[in-house]
Design an enzyme around this catalytic site. Structure first.
Site, PDB file in Angstrom:
ATOM      1  CB  CYS A  40      -0.859   0.055   1.258  1.00 27.69           C
ATOM      2  SG  CYS A  40      -1.855  -1.396   1.500  1.00 27.69           S
ATOM      3  NE  ARG A  81       4.740   2.006  -1.064  1.00 28.85           N
ATOM      4  CZ  ARG A  81       5.580   2.165  -0.058  1.00 28.85           C
ATOM      5  NH1 ARG A  81       6.687   2.836  -0.244  1.00 28.85           N
ATOM      6  NH2 ARG A  81       5.314   1.675   1.127  1.00 28.85           N
ATOM      7  CD1 TRP A 101       0.375  -5.616  -3.505  1.00 23.85           C
ATOM      8  CD2 TRP A 101       0.296  -6.568  -1.482  1.00 23.85           C
ATOM      9  NE1 TRP A 101       0.972  -6.841  -3.586  1.00 23.85           N
ATOM     10  CE2 TRP A 101       0.944  -7.447  -2.368  1.00 23.85           C
ATOM     11  CE3 TRP A 101       0.137  -6.954  -0.155  1.00 23.85           C
ATOM     12  CZ2 TRP A 101       1.438  -8.690  -1.979  1.00 23.85           C
ATOM     13  CZ3 TRP A 101       0.625  -8.199   0.240  1.00 23.85           C
ATOM     14  CH2 TRP A 101       1.266  -9.045  -0.665  1.00 23.85           C
ATOM     15  CG  ASN A 122       1.365   1.230   4.155  1.00 28.66           C
ATOM     16  OD1 ASN A 122       1.255   0.001   4.180  1.00 28.66           O
ATOM     17  ND2 ASN A 122       2.449   1.846   3.724  1.00 28.66           N
ATOM     18  N   GLY A 123      -0.562  -0.801   6.354  1.00 30.84           N
ATOM     19  CA  GLY A 123      -0.181  -1.616   7.508  1.00 30.84           C
ATOM     20  C   GLY A 123      -1.247  -2.665   7.777  1.00 30.84           C
ATOM     21  CD  GLU A 138      18.981 -11.753  -6.685  1.00 28.35           C
ATOM     22  OE1 GLU A 138      18.426 -12.239  -5.698  1.00 28.35           O
ATOM     23  OE2 GLU A 138      18.543 -10.735  -7.261  1.00 28.35           O
ATOM     24  CE  LYS A 165      15.663 -10.271  -9.203  1.00 26.80           C
ATOM     25  NZ  LYS A 165      16.125  -9.799  -7.999  1.00 26.80           N
ATOM     26  CD  GLU A 182      11.880 -11.047  -7.545  1.00 26.48           C
ATOM     27  OE1 GLU A 182      11.594 -10.368  -6.553  1.00 26.48           O
ATOM     28  OE2 GLU A 182      12.912 -10.843  -8.209  1.00 26.48           O
ATOM     29  CG  HIS A 199      22.447 -35.898  -2.417  1.00 23.74           C
ATOM     30  ND1 HIS A 199      22.749 -37.130  -1.886  1.00 23.74           N
ATOM     31  CD2 HIS A 199      23.634 -35.277  -2.625  1.00 23.74           C
ATOM     32  CE1 HIS A 199      24.063 -37.239  -1.765  1.00 23.74           C
ATOM     33  NE2 HIS A 199      24.626 -36.125  -2.208  1.00 23.74           N
ATOM     34  CE  LYS A 249      12.414  -1.900  -5.614  1.00 20.09           C
ATOM     35  NZ  LYS A 249      13.307  -2.974  -6.100  1.00 20.09           N
TER      36      LYS A 249
HETATM   37  C1  G6P Z   1      10.358  -7.607  -1.836  1.00 21.26           C
HETATM   38  C2  G6P Z   1      10.933  -7.125  -3.142  1.00 21.26           C
HETATM   39  C3  G6P Z   1      12.321  -7.738  -3.345  1.00 21.26           C
HETATM   40  C4  G6P Z   1      13.217  -7.389  -2.168  1.00 21.26           C
HETATM   41  C5  G6P Z   1      12.583  -7.795  -0.829  1.00 21.26           C
HETATM   42  C6  G6P Z   1      13.332  -7.187   0.327  1.00 21.26           C
HETATM   43  O1  G6P Z   1      10.125  -8.962  -1.887  1.00 21.26           O
HETATM   44  O2  G6P Z   1      10.099  -7.504  -4.211  1.00 21.26           O
HETATM   45  O3  G6P Z   1      12.893  -7.227  -4.528  1.00 21.26           O
HETATM   46  O4  G6P Z   1      14.440  -8.034  -2.306  1.00 21.26           O
HETATM   47  O5  G6P Z   1      11.247  -7.310  -0.754  1.00 21.26           O
HETATM   48  O6  G6P Z   1      13.190  -5.791   0.248  1.00 21.26           O
HETATM   49  P1  G6P Z   1      14.183  -4.765   0.907  1.00 21.26           P
HETATM   50  O7  G6P Z   1      13.638  -3.425   0.537  1.00 21.26           O
HETATM   51  O8  G6P Z   1      14.142  -5.022   2.379  1.00 21.26           O
HETATM   52  O9  G6P Z   1      15.536  -5.011   0.336  1.00 21.26           O
END
Ligand code: G6P
Length: 607
Positions: A2, A27, A74, A100-101, A482, A486, A489, A505, A602
């Site tokens: 949010c 976000r 959200w 928000n929260g 990572e 990516k 996501e 395994h 985000k």
């Molecule tokens: C969300 C974002 C990721 C990010 C993670 C941690 O899942 O989509 O891209 O790595 O949060 O966010 P931060 O702002 O704490 O690095």
């Protein structure tokens, strides 16, 4: 997650509010709405869907109010729908709230309010807030006191904006464990979840602490603690350019941010390596303290957690201190072994991630020293940690993190060297060699980005696969994780990372003709071992893609992406770039929105 925006000034509020919401789109959200103070009433316009749809709502252009609040939602409690969208009114249409929260005790509060004759029209936790304020208001409290009493009843996290029909020139905002900033220009006040949404309007800000309330009119703001004692606050000037968050001619933010990595790395290194000893602004740890450290916890979520994994071995090798990397949402609930000799490092691009901040508070309560690494100036985590250090990646807008990750790796590597210098736990020549290599990183990243034809071709070839495996050993495994993150996501392809040695395994059972396996291979001492793992999957019909800086006979392998040489210690900073590009181009081939993947946010400001 949010996002909230608010405005009090002399101009029509609605276009300013919508513009602010557009800036918060990154976000992640599913509904949007605004509310303005009109002549005798509060007007609410909202719906599920994109912010730009607000322009099509009937009557939106007729809103004349110069005071307003706005929100991107959200969904947490209740599906995305018009009813569940914010802003929410109380039953008497006197108070209007965006939030928000998460209000954890909303069920109890709802029951209490229902018992007192209130009705609810949404499934949200938020709707209890305007009604609770109204409950206290009807008991004879003024606007401020009513909001204060309601806030004191809330359990959980909130950043709220409240407007009241009876006080048409004012707005009240409050926060606890959720981000909120107040921007001020001559005769206008702006409120938002983050600074970039407001930077085209003002560069001077007030920052609320947890449990504080601000009572706002267009030319005055008063701040209070949760007992309504007035508190004074300094206006802070923030240096951030308004166009640093534009696409700059790139098709998407993600691609732009991938290409910004050489600059982000360069700026994160800054002047830290200029002198004979590392200059780490913000940290002044003594040898006496560092020698007593029994272990380091690195705690974070998502990509930021992978950055921790990418430097774990370097810290251990250079500083001789054990390092444990943990996911914040696990760490905060498992009573980890922490004492005053434990150092806890929290990594967060946004500096607002609820789990990471809660994990930090836990360590502080147990007497540990805490360091926050964040990319966002004045973000909440900087106010909680004992020390904080900024990465200088610039605003990261795409949900999938790229330049923040490489900047975090650079910063953490410099921090490992800084500790090693103070502790004298590594030889001077070793430290000097690594410093020289770090200084060459921006150029080497540029080299990778110069010609990416090979990566685009591979993306074209494999984009319709349903499953992909990422393999690596040691530090390459952290990058494999990572890379797999990516891809999943943004492309929604199921991807899994495994340490190469674990292949036998379990996962090898899934390898068949056509399965794609992406291998990262940057450690000279493990080349032979990794090549035999690769051979095992090739024999079973897999399509292999190898990302490497090692010399070996590549004639047996179709898809090899070469990256510049660098010591294994720093290799994730380079080997991740082809993985980011691969995920990006696979997603483009599939015609999906790379910047705003479904269901993701985000900035994850609720747990
Ligand atoms: C969300 C974002 C990721 C990010 C993670 C941690 O899942 O989509 O891209 O790595 O949060 O966010 P931060 O702002 O704490 O690095």
């Amino acid at each position: 997650m949010c996002g909230i925006v608010g405005y009090i000034g002399t101009k029509k509020a609605s276009p300013i509010l919508i513009n602010g919401l557009l800036k918060l789109e990154y976000r992640g959200y599913d509904s949007a709405g605004i509310s303005t103070m009109e002549k005798d009433s509060i007007s609410v316009m909202k719906d599920k869907g994109r912010v730009k749809n607000l322009y099509d709502l009937e009557g939106i252009n007729d809103l004349k109010g110069t005071v307003g609040i706005a929100h991107t939602r959200w969904a947490t409690h209740g599906k995305p729908s018009k009813e569940n969208s914010h802003p929410h009114l109380d039953n008497s249409n006197t108070f209007c709230v965006v939030h928000n929260g998460i209000i954890e005790n909303y069920n109890d509060l709802r029951t209490f309010l229902k018992d007192n004759g209130y009705e609810f029209y949404s499934e949200t936790d938020t709707e209890v807030i305007p009604n609770l304020i109204s409950y206290y208001y009807k008991k004879g409290n003024d606007f401020l006191k009513s909001v204060n009493l309601a806030c004191n009843d809330l359990k959980g996290s909130y950043a709220i904006e409240v407007i009241c029909k009876d006080m048409p020139e004012n707005m009240i905002v409050a926060r606890k464990d959720s981000p909120l900033v107040i921007g001020k220009s001559d005769d206008e006040i702006f409120v938002s979840s983050d600074i970039p949404a407001l930077i085209s309007f003002t560069n001077t800000f007030y920052f609320l602490n947890d449990n504080e309330i601000a009572y706002i009119s267009k030319d005055n703001i008063k701040f209070y603690d949760n007992n309504l004692n007035e508190v004074s606050k300094e206006l802070t000037t923030v240096e951030l350019s308004a166009n640093s968050a534009d696409k700059d001619g790139f098709e998407d933010y993600m691609l732009k941010e991938i290409y910004e990595q050489p600059k982000a790395i360069r700026e994160t290194i800054g002047t830290s390596l200029n002198g004979s000893k590392i200059n780490f602004e913000g940290l002044n740890l003594t040898k006496e303290y560092l020698s007593k450290i029994n272990k380091i916890y690195m705690v974070a979520c998502g990509t930021a957690m992978h950055a921790g994994l990418g430097v774990k071995s370097n810290f251990e090798t250079l500083c001789n201190i054990p390092v444990i990397v943990e996911v914040a949402s696990e760490f905060r609930y498992r009573n980890p072994l922490i004492d005053e000799n434990t150092l806890c490092i929290y990594i967060s691009q946004s500096g607002e991630t609820a789990d990471t901040i809660a994990a930090l508070k836990l360590a502080k309560s147990k007497g540990a020293k805490t360091i926050a690494i964040t990319n966002v100036i004045e973000s909440s985590i900087t106010r909680e940690a004992d020390y904080f250090v900024y990465t200088h990646a610039g605003p990261e807008i795409a949900v999938a993190s790229t330049k923040a990750y490489t900047s975090q790796l650079v910063l953490l590597n410099i921090m490992a060297l800084y500790f090693a210098e103070i502790l004298e736990s590594s030889t001077e020549s070793r430290i000097d060699n690594i410093k020289k290599e770090i200084l060459k990183l921006p150029e080497k990243a540029e080299e990778i980005l110069k010609d990416i034809t090979n990566i685009k071709n591979i993306a074209h070839e494999i984009h319709s696969k349903k499953t992909m495996f990422y393999l690596g050993r040691g530090i390459d495994y952290s990058v494999a994780m990572e890379g797999a993150l990516k891809l999943k996501e943004i492309s929604y392809i199921f991807s899994e990372a495994y340490p190469s040695g674990e292949l036998k395994h379990g996962p090898i059972a899934l390898i068949e003709k056509g399965t794609s396996v992406i291998n990262i291979l940057t450690n000279s001492t493990l080349v032979e071992k990794s090549l035999s793992n690769i051979q095992e999957v090739v024999t079973r019909g897999a399509t292999c893609i190898i990302i490497t800086n090692q010399d070996f006979d590549i004639s047996n392998f179709e898809n090899v992406i070469k990256i510049p040489e660098i010591s294994a210690l720093l290799s994730p900073i380079l080997s991740v770039i082809p993985l980011q590009l691969l995920a990006y181009y696979i997603t483009k081939e599939k015609g999906l929105d790379v910047d705003k993947p479904r269901n993701l946010a985000k900035s994850v400001t609720v747990e």
